[in-house]
Design an enzyme around this catalytic site. Structure first.
Site, PDB file in Angstrom:
ATOM      1  N   ARG A  35       0.816  -1.213   0.000  1.00 55.84           N
ATOM      2  CA  ARG A  35       0.000   0.000   0.000  1.00 55.84           C
ATOM      3  C   ARG A  35       0.855   1.271   0.000  1.00 55.84           C
ATOM      4  NH1 ARG A  35      -4.835  -1.765   4.248  1.00 55.84           N
ATOM      5  NH2 ARG A  35      -6.076  -2.918   2.724  1.00 55.84           N
ATOM      6  N   LYS A 197     -17.237 -16.710   3.794  1.00 58.40           N
ATOM      7  CA  LYS A 197     -18.684 -16.545   3.925  1.00 58.40           C
ATOM      8  C   LYS A 197     -19.370 -16.122   2.634  1.00 58.40           C
ATOM      9  CE  LYS A 197     -18.493 -15.192   8.821  1.00 58.40           C
ATOM     10  NZ  LYS A 197     -18.816 -14.115   9.794  1.00 58.40           N
ATOM     11  N   GLY A 354      -7.426  -7.475  -0.389  1.00 57.47           N
ATOM     12  CA  GLY A 354      -7.537  -8.347   0.785  1.00 57.47           C
ATOM     13  C   GLY A 354      -6.593  -9.532   0.760  1.00 57.47           C
ATOM     14  N   GLY A 377     -12.610  -4.427   0.577  1.00 54.43           N
ATOM     15  CA  GLY A 377     -14.027  -4.099   0.757  1.00 54.43           C
ATOM     16  C   GLY A 377     -14.501  -3.014  -0.176  1.00 54.43           C
TER      17      GLY A 377
END
Length: 395
Positions: A35, A197, A354, A377
């Site tokens: 980053r 999930k 991620g 996200g």
């Protein structure tokens, strides 16, 4: 929106929102500086124009104000090395020390502010807090795509106090590459969705069903799909309340002509540990007391073939518990397949932030795919069709 390309920063103090929420080890050393390196072009452009840079970021999730563990002072020396000049540090982000140091900045100098989230007002999107931040600079640059889905003070609210609101190179590249996937993907288009999930990925999967030819499903969410098929999953992670949703997704995919690929086999463990006993079983045949922690070799072969025949590949989410070396085999194999499709077949590959980005970078493949997103996200929400506050604030 204005971009760094179209703006001259000569004589300007640029208040730059970056995403320096980087992982640190117990010695406060950065373990993945992806980053930070991503912001080099934006910061270099400002400095080369004759401007100065005031960097603001968050780090971690401090709950009770200033915390040693989450202080951005740990980034000062690494940043000084990256940018080839001494980076100054303000031990507050809105206090007098920050005001004084920002005012004294000369062209070519960099000032790093202390962690924004040491103030609860940051995450609350407090207007007064945002206005205090705005006093530090002449122009606001948002280059923090990873937090663009949050309407925080520094990522969105502060924009209202600037006439000049500028989109940084990281933000611009994220938007352009996401749009390429969504609007002009060359076919066959394959999306690889991993992670634990279904509930985290439901909206993006539903939107992709209108875009893709193939959808590969891996990671922990596959066990909920196995339940939907009536399979045995042992003690594998799953969402019992999402079984009907899994069934409906499979039905929607079939109705839209999208080919769904799920693991043919799984690597199972008798304990959630890298050193656990392992066995490979067919999908839906995981014994009681065992849990699936990775895809198996037949799955790797199938998925790799689908990827090899693709011209566009979107990958978000690992195939298993890649933090454990013994259960990272599937994730690493998919990384290999995506790299080969990119380099040998000319596919456009977007790694969706991620854990997928970490897996690709850890394998040394970051520069061998088309684009690695720094925003997990945020990218998902953008691709779901949501308006991101941090992007809207630049318009």
């Amino acid at each position: 929106m204005k971009t760094v390309n179209s703006f001259n920063f000569a004589g300007k103090r640029a208040l730059v929102r970056v995403d320096f929420n980087v992982p640190l080890n117990e010695r406060f050393e950065i373990t993945d500086d992806t980053r930070i390196k991503a912001t080099i072009p934006t910061i270099t452009k400002i400095l080369n124009d004759g401007g100065s840079v005031i960097l603001m970021s968050h780090l971690g999730r401090p709950k009770d104000g200033p915390t040693e563990k989450y202080s951005l002072k740990h980034l000062v020396n690494p940043l000084s090395v990256v940018f080839g000049r001494k980076v100054k540090f303000a031990d507050d982000c809105i206090g007098q020390s920050a005001i004084d140091q920002a005012a004294e900045l000369q062209a070519g100098e960099i000032l790093l502010l202390e962690n924004l989230r040491f103030y609860k007002e940051e995450e609350k999107g407090n207007v007064e807090f945002a206005e205090k931040l705005s006093k530090l600079g002449d122009v606001w640059v948002n280059d923090a795509f990873g937090t663009a889905h949050r309407a925080h003070a520094s990522t969105a609210v502060v924009g209202q106090f600037f006439e000049d609101r500028v989109c940084g190179y990281v933000m611009l590249a994220e938007i352009e590459n996401a749009n390429k996937i969504l609007e002009s993907a060359e076919r066959p288009f394959t999306a690889i969705m991993g992670g634990s999930k279904i509930s985290d990925k439901i909206l993006i999967i539903e939107r992709l069903l209108d875009k893709v030819d193939n959808l590969i499903i891996g990671g922990g969410m596959t066990y909920t799909f196995s339940l939907a098929e009536g399979g045995k999953i042992g003690k594998s992670i799953n969402e019992p309340d999402k079984v009907e949703l899994a069934k409906s997704l499979l039905e929607k995919a079939e109705a839209k002509g999208v080919k769904i690929y799920m693991p043919l086999d799984n690597t199972c463990a008798d304990n959630f540990s890298n050193d656990a006993n392992r066995q490979i079983v067919n999908r839906g045949e995981i014994p009681d007391g065992w849990e699936g922690l990775d895809i198996g070799p037949e799955s790797v072969k199938l998925f790799s073939e689908v990827i090899a025949n693709s011209k566009t590949v979107l990958w978000n989410g690992p195939m298993g518990v890649f933090e454990f070396p013994n259960f990272a085999i599937g994730t690493n194999a998919i990384a290999d397949a995506v790299v080969k499709a990119t380099e040998e077949n000319g596919a456009f590959s977007l790694i969706g932030g991620g854990d997928s980005a970490s897996a690709v970078n850890n394998a040394g493949y970051g520069d061998r795919v088309s684009y690695v997103s720094t925003g997990g996200g945020a990218l998902l929400e953008y691709m779901e069709g949501k308006v991101l506050p941090g992007v809207a604030a630049l318009s």
